[in-house]
Design a protein around this motif. Structure first.
Motif, PDB file in Angstrom:
ATOM      1  N   LYS A  51       0.841  -1.202   0.000  1.00  0.00           N
ATOM      2  CA  LYS A  51       0.000   0.000   0.000  1.00  0.00           C
ATOM      3  C   LYS A  51       0.873   1.248   0.000  1.00  0.00           C
ATOM      4  CE  LYS A  51      -4.166  -1.844   2.085  1.00  0.00           C
ATOM      5  NZ  LYS A  51      -5.104  -1.791   3.208  1.00  0.00           N
ATOM      6  N   PRO A  98       2.628   4.219  -1.179  1.00  0.00           N
ATOM      7  CA  PRO A  98       2.379   4.969  -2.415  1.00  0.00           C
ATOM      8  C   PRO A  98       3.577   5.024  -3.355  1.00  0.00           C
ATOM      9  CG  PRO A  98       2.218   6.406  -0.474  1.00  0.00           C
ATOM     10  CD  PRO A  98       2.361   5.008   0.022  1.00  0.00           C
ATOM     11  N   VAL A  99       4.782   5.066  -2.793  1.00  0.00           N
ATOM     12  CA  VAL A  99       5.972   5.096  -3.652  1.00  0.00           C
ATOM     13  C   VAL A  99       6.103   3.763  -4.398  1.00  0.00           C
ATOM     14  CG1 VAL A  99       8.487   5.232  -3.664  1.00  0.00           C
ATOM     15  CG2 VAL A  99       7.154   6.810  -2.259  1.00  0.00           C
ATOM     16  N   VAL A 126       3.663   3.690  -7.250  1.00  0.00           N
ATOM     17  CA  VAL A 126       4.098   4.491  -8.409  1.00  0.00           C
ATOM     18  C   VAL A 126       5.121   3.698  -9.227  1.00  0.00           C
ATOM     19  CG1 VAL A 126       5.425   6.537  -9.086  1.00  0.00           C
ATOM     20  CG2 VAL A 126       3.626   6.742  -7.378  1.00  0.00           C
ATOM     21  N   ASP A 156       3.391   0.998 -11.135  1.00  0.00           N
ATOM     22  CA  ASP A 156       2.627   1.552 -12.254  1.00  0.00           C
ATOM     23  C   ASP A 156       3.554   1.837 -13.439  1.00  0.00           C
ATOM     24  OD1 ASP A 156       0.249   2.753 -13.440  1.00  0.00           O
ATOM     25  OD2 ASP A 156       1.255   4.660 -13.133  1.00  0.00           O
ATOM     26  N   LYS A 206       3.571  -0.051 -17.125  1.00  0.00           N
ATOM     27  CA  LYS A 206       3.466   0.754 -18.357  1.00  0.00           C
ATOM     28  C   LYS A 206       4.694   0.551 -19.253  1.00  0.00           C
ATOM     29  CE  LYS A 206       0.281   4.329 -16.855  1.00  0.00           C
ATOM     30  NZ  LYS A 206       0.142   5.487 -15.988  1.00  0.00           N
ATOM     31  N   SER A 231      15.835   5.691  -2.660  1.00  0.00           N
ATOM     32  CA  SER A 231      16.531   5.475  -1.389  1.00  0.00           C
ATOM     33  C   SER A 231      15.599   4.784  -0.408  1.00  0.00           C
ATOM     34  CB  SER A 231      17.046   6.788  -0.802  1.00  0.00           C
ATOM     35  OG  SER A 231      16.145   7.831  -0.995  1.00  0.00           O
ATOM     36  N   GLN A 274      10.761   5.621  -8.446  1.00  0.00           N
ATOM     37  CA  GLN A 274       9.672   6.609  -8.415  1.00  0.00           C
ATOM     38  C   GLN A 274      10.071   7.888  -9.141  1.00  0.00           C
ATOM     39  OE1 GLN A 274      11.794   6.056  -5.956  1.00  0.00           O
ATOM     40  NE2 GLN A 274      11.588   7.508  -4.249  1.00  0.00           N
ATOM     41  N   CYS A 275      11.375   8.094  -9.320  1.00  0.00           N
ATOM     42  CA  CYS A 275      11.859   9.334  -9.947  1.00  0.00           C
ATOM     43  C   CYS A 275      12.063   9.171 -11.448  1.00  0.00           C
ATOM     44  CB  CYS A 275      13.179   9.767  -9.325  1.00  0.00           C
ATOM     45  SG  CYS A 275      13.132   9.858  -7.552  1.00  0.00           S
ATOM     46  N   LEU A 295       6.671   7.911 -21.082  1.00  0.00           N
ATOM     47  CA  LEU A 295       7.175   7.530 -19.752  1.00  0.00           C
ATOM     48  C   LEU A 295       8.404   8.376 -19.402  1.00  0.00           C
ATOM     49  CD1 LEU A 295       6.711   3.686 -20.143  1.00  0.00           C
ATOM     50  CD2 LEU A 295       5.530   5.148 -18.504  1.00  0.00           C
ATOM     51  N   LEU A 351      20.112  14.104  -2.015  1.00  0.00           N
ATOM     52  CA  LEU A 351      19.114  13.938  -0.953  1.00  0.00           C
ATOM     53  C   LEU A 351      19.697  13.302   0.297  1.00  0.00           C
ATOM     54  CD1 LEU A 351      16.046  12.663  -3.010  1.00  0.00           C
ATOM     55  CD2 LEU A 351      16.391  14.933  -2.062  1.00  0.00           C
ATOM     56  N   LEU A 388       9.650  14.199   0.853  1.00  0.00           N
ATOM     57  CA  LEU A 388      10.711  13.735  -0.033  1.00  0.00           C
ATOM     58  C   LEU A 388      10.138  13.135  -1.320  1.00  0.00           C
ATOM     59  CD1 LEU A 388      13.793  13.621   0.332  1.00  0.00           C
ATOM     60  CD2 LEU A 388      13.533  11.290   1.140  1.00  0.00           C
ATOM     61  N   ASN A 389       9.041  12.399  -1.180  1.00  0.00           N
ATOM     62  CA  ASN A 389       8.478  11.712  -2.344  1.00  0.00           C
ATOM     63  C   ASN A 389       7.241  12.396  -2.909  1.00  0.00           C
ATOM     64  OD1 ASN A 389      10.162   9.314  -2.783  1.00  0.00           O
ATOM     65  ND2 ASN A 389       9.618   8.886  -0.651  1.00  0.00           N
ATOM     66  N   TYR A 437       6.473  12.701  -6.692  1.00  0.00           N
ATOM     67  CA  TYR A 437       6.469  11.523  -7.563  1.00  0.00           C
ATOM     68  C   TYR A 437       5.166  10.734  -7.507  1.00  0.00           C
ATOM     69  CZ  TYR A 437      11.402  12.596  -7.193  1.00  0.00           C
ATOM     70  OH  TYR A 437      12.603  13.236  -7.199  1.00  0.00           O
ATOM     71  N   LEU A 438       4.160  11.283  -6.846  1.00  0.00           N
ATOM     72  CA  LEU A 438       2.981  10.459  -6.602  1.00  0.00           C
ATOM     73  C   LEU A 438       1.837  10.743  -7.571  1.00  0.00           C
ATOM     74  CD1 LEU A 438       3.154  10.446  -2.707  1.00  0.00           C
ATOM     75  CD2 LEU A 438       4.048   8.771  -4.307  1.00  0.00           C
ATOM     76  N   PRO A 446      -2.475   9.301  -1.621  1.00  0.00           N
ATOM     77  CA  PRO A 446      -1.831   9.141  -2.935  1.00  0.00           C
ATOM     78  C   PRO A 446      -2.498   8.070  -3.782  1.00  0.00           C
ATOM     79  CG  PRO A 446      -0.200   9.132  -1.163  1.00  0.00           C
ATOM     80  CD  PRO A 446      -1.543   9.095  -0.505  1.00  0.00           C
ATOM     81  N   ARG A 447      -3.089   7.062  -3.114  1.00  0.00           N
ATOM     82  CA  ARG A 447      -3.717   5.985  -3.884  1.00  0.00           C
ATOM     83  C   ARG A 447      -4.980   6.451  -4.596  1.00  0.00           C
ATOM     84  NH1 ARG A 447      -4.636   2.449   0.730  1.00  0.00           N
ATOM     85  NH2 ARG A 447      -5.407   0.819  -0.613  1.00  0.00           N
ATOM     86  N   GLY A 458       0.994   9.954 -21.377  1.00  0.00           N
ATOM     87  CA  GLY A 458       1.956   9.108 -20.683  1.00  0.00           C
ATOM     88  C   GLY A 458       2.013   9.358 -19.193  1.00  0.00           C
ATOM     89  N   LYS A 469       0.009  10.099 -15.405  1.00  0.00           N
ATOM     90  CA  LYS A 469      -0.780   9.165 -14.610  1.00  0.00           C
ATOM     91  C   LYS A 469      -2.250   9.559 -14.622  1.00  0.00           C
ATOM     92  CE  LYS A 469       0.942   7.927 -10.803  1.00  0.00           C
ATOM     93  NZ  LYS A 469       0.952   6.510 -11.089  1.00  0.00           N
TER      94      LYS A 469
END
Lengths: 468, 288
Positions: A205, A207-208, A211, A214, A218, A372, A399-400, A420, A435, B17-18, B21-22, B221-222, B286, B288
């Protein structure tokens, strides 16, 4: 003469096991395994020492190996994976000889071609008859496939089956035939069911992780390989499973009929089989109860040997037919080399398993990993241990963004066309440094505690002792 | 383009930090309700550092504490110099509330040598008074570029239960959409708070879209892929928009003044909408 013996000590005596010999075990009972420790304790009580243990994986349930190493009962370990408990002790330098790490394909290959000799194989079997015809599909300790045990049983000088479900009569459709088995021993318990397989494997679950999954799905879609006949393997990690779920959604929506799913099998792969995403599952190892139930009842869910799965010496192995494999990494460097053997301190906490086998065989080897973890950069300039050569790794999904190995420019183009986020792996490494900072290199000594063999038996890397 | 705005607690380093990207189009970095009173100062510093250090490639909105609390001025003094795209003032009930915040921002912009008026506002309307004054709030200041509906606080103010069905906020939703559109600005819907109910989320987002909302905020985020999908043009809409543009181009080439497509006359609003649809499709390709 009956093969059925009264206890393990009798089996050890009759097998001719002596100081300095090699004994083997499989790891299908995973962290619930009691057999390896049980056999080694019996050997210790018989005064046998200097044993070389060839076990397809070492889990934390085998932590008593540490004392046995200190006592001299175990003086060598050959394996494909080693969990953190024994790994930490090995990394501190408690064993004189280095551990030999192989891959899941290299191990049976080396056993079969005689590069790795086994004197006595001890095969934990959830169900067996008195002749040693055995299976993992039934019994209170059912684990499903016995894929990693075949080469041991077939090529060891002596083979002992140890079971906690001895049946009367002849076992129908055994996994391993009794013709390879010399002795059978019935014990009360070969393992703890709670540690053998998890109830269910669950999608992350985080979120990172979602992503990343996903993007991975793709990217597979954009690669052009996702069409009828598609073949696929994924690990049981959260993001890998999530990627499989997203892939399933795409396959269902586009009515794509894949040919096979491979590898360690989870309920999610079973679900894909049952939904018609694949015609077959080829299973070298079951990860959860859903997979065990499926391999027992579904004729399209087929047990395969580790040799058939991934041996580089077998031309028609299954990994060579893979389109895509999704794999994890504890570190990946800017040359796409992957470390799955050590943590960021250089301590052993894993191993190749089928990582480098599938990476070498599949048309696309895709690593899924966050940039990370807990402020430790995953994308680095140079991995602490080269487990899988970068030349066999095609894509890194974070994720990046998605980094593509320069050896695969056509993939990069396809991903860009699909919109993408394609990034340079050096930029990812720089971002991670920005970071997290650049950590001090772990203090390592000059004692080799493990040698990492590539699947063809050549030396890939050495792991040195860690200084606290 | 803003289909989604995702809230992040301003005192959570890992989430900040993230955050980029979500998949959400905008990020709302929160200094208000998600941050305990004892954490207000550290959150402020963390959000400031995140904006300067993390190079977010997204629109940044910072939600500040309400006028009348001891925090909102410090929030602005810390955050405005690092140039967020927008500030979200909270508990906005009147046009005067907006002007007070705008005046404070103007002071800071000037002191920092920033372009006057460069910081935009998206007032959070979450009280009965705010709903009744929505148009005045929308037109209170040139910084205001969108309105934002907060359903949870609003229902507390209305002393009614917040339900999934959302009948209790129907009037507020239509009122705020009308006010924003009358003022010529965008308008964003309240989050769906059940993080596991994706079917309910989609229905709620589709309903908000049907009322005229530009997009919808989220606390999970979901939820983002679902909301993005609802507020993205469909394949059919994109094809129709392309057909409209092609039709207009052909008509121009042929020197025709009036054109029709599939039996319907194409007029200026239809062309404008087609351009918006194709631009939206281009931006999300492309994505989300």
């Amino acid at each position: 003469m009956s093969k059925l013996l009264k206890d393990l000590k009798e089996a050890i005596r009759l097998s001719g096991l002596k100081d300095g010999m090699t004994i083997s075990f499989h790891h299908h009972l995973r962290n619930g395994d009691r057999t390896a420790v049980m056999v080694l304790e019996a050997a210790r009580e018989l005064g046998i020492k200097d044993l070389n243990v060839n076990i397809s994986s070492v889990f934390d349930t085998h932590a008593s190996f540490i004392d046995m190493i200190k006592e001299g009962v175990i003086t060598g370990i050959e394996t494909d994976y080693m969990g953190g408990a024994v790994g930490k002790a090995i990394s501190s330098g408690i064993m004189e000889k280095p551990v030999i790490f192989r891959t899941h394909g290299g191990r049976p290959g080396d056993i079969i071609r005689g590069a790795s000799h086994i004197d006595v194989a001890f095969v934990a079997a959830p169900t067996s008859d008195a002749e040693g015809n055995c299976t993992g599909k039934m019994g209170k300790s059912a684990c499903g496939s016995l894929g990693y045990a075949f080469a041991d049983a077939m090529y060891a000088d002596k083979t002992v089956v140890i079971t906690d479900n001895l049946i009367e009569g002849i076992l129908d459709k055994p996994s391993i035939s009794g013709e390879y088995v010399d002795y059978v021993v019935a014990v009360e318990k070969i393992g703890e069911p709670s540690g053998i397989v998890s109830g269910t494997t669950k999608i992350t679950k985080d979120p990172v992780g979602l992503v990343i999954a996903d993007y991975a799905a793709k990217a597979i879609e954009a690669s052009g390989l996702l069409k009828d006949g598609f073949s696929f393997q994924t690990g049981a990690g959260g993001a890998s499973l999530a990627a499989a779920k997203y892939l399933k959604d795409i396959m269902m929506e586009k009515n794509i009929k894949g040919s096979f799913g491979l590898g360690g099998i989870t309920s999610y792969m079973v679900d894909m089989l049952e939904c018609g995403c694949f015609e077959k599952l080829y299973d070298v190892q079951c990860f959860d109860l859903g997979a065990v139930e499926s391999i027992r009842t579904n004729p399209n869910h087929i047990e395969i040997t580790a040799e058939k799965y991934a041996s580089p010496w077998l031309e028609e192995n299954m990994v060579n037919d893979l389109d895509v494999v999704i794999l994890g990494a504890t570190e990946i460097d800017t040359n796409f080399n992957v470390n799955v053997h050590t943590d960021s301190n250089g301590c052993i906490m894993g191993g190749s398993g089928g990582h480098s086998d599938t990476a070498a065989g599949a048309k696309i080897a895709m690593i899924v990993a966050p940039l990370s973890r807990a402020r430790i950069s995953i994308v680095t300039d140079e991995v602490l241990c080269k487990s899988t050569p970068g030349s066999t790794v095609d894509v890194l999904v974070t994720q990046c963004g998605i980094a593509v190995n320069p050896l695969r420019p056509e993939l990069s183009e396809r991903f860009k066309e699909a919109g993408l986020p394609v990034v340079d792996i050096h930029d990812l490494a720089e971002k991670a440094k920005r970071l997290n900072g650049v950590p001090l290199k772990p203090q390592r000594g000059d004692k080799v505690v493990a040698e990492v063999l590539y699947r063809d038996g050549t030396l890939l890397d050495r792991i040195y002792n860690v200084i606290d | 383009m803003r289909r989604t705005m995702l809230f992040f607690p301003g005192n959570s380093p890992n989430m900040l930090l993230n955050a980029g990207y979500l998949g959400s189009d905008s990020l709302i970095l929160d200094l208000e309700d998600a941050v305990a009173i004892t954490e207000k100062d550290s959150a402020r510093i963390l959000v400031r550092n995140a904006i300067t250090g993390l190079e977010y490639e997204k629109e940044i909105i910072v939600r500040i504490n309400p006028v009348g609390t001891p925090f909102w001025e410090k929030d602005l003094e810390t955050i405005i110099p690092v140039k967020p795209h927008m500030i979200m003032p909270t508990k906005v009930g009147t046009a005067e509330d907006v002007r007070i915040v705008s005046a404070k921002i103007a002071e800071i912009e000037e002191a920092c040598g920033m372009e006057a008026g460069s910081t935009k506002l998206i007032p959070l309307i979450e009280t009965a008074l705010g709903i009744e004054n929505a148009y005045q709030i929308a037109t209170a200041d040139s910084r205001v570029c969108a309105l934002f509906l907060g359903g949870e606080d609003l229902t507390a103010d209305l002393r009614c239960k917040r339900t999934k069905e959302g009948k209790e906020i129907f009037y507020a939703r239509t009122r705020i959409v009308m006010a924003a559109r009358a003022a010529g600005i965008d308008v964003y819907d309240t989050p769906w708070t059940d993080v596991e109910d994706f079917d309910g989320l989609v229905k709620d987002a589709e309903f908000a879209k049907s009322l005229g909302f530009t997009g919808k905020s989220s606390i999970s985020p979901r939820h983002i892929p679902y909301i993005n999908k609802v507020f993205s043009p469909t394949e059919e809409e994109i094809q129709y928009a392309q057909d409209v543009i092609d039709c207009i181009e052909r008509a121009k080439a042929e020197g025709k003044g009036v054109v029709s497509l599939r039996g319907k006359m194409i007029d200026a609003p239809i062309v404008a909408r087609a351009v918006q649809t194709l631009e939206a499709a281009r931006q999300i390709k492309g994505g989300k």
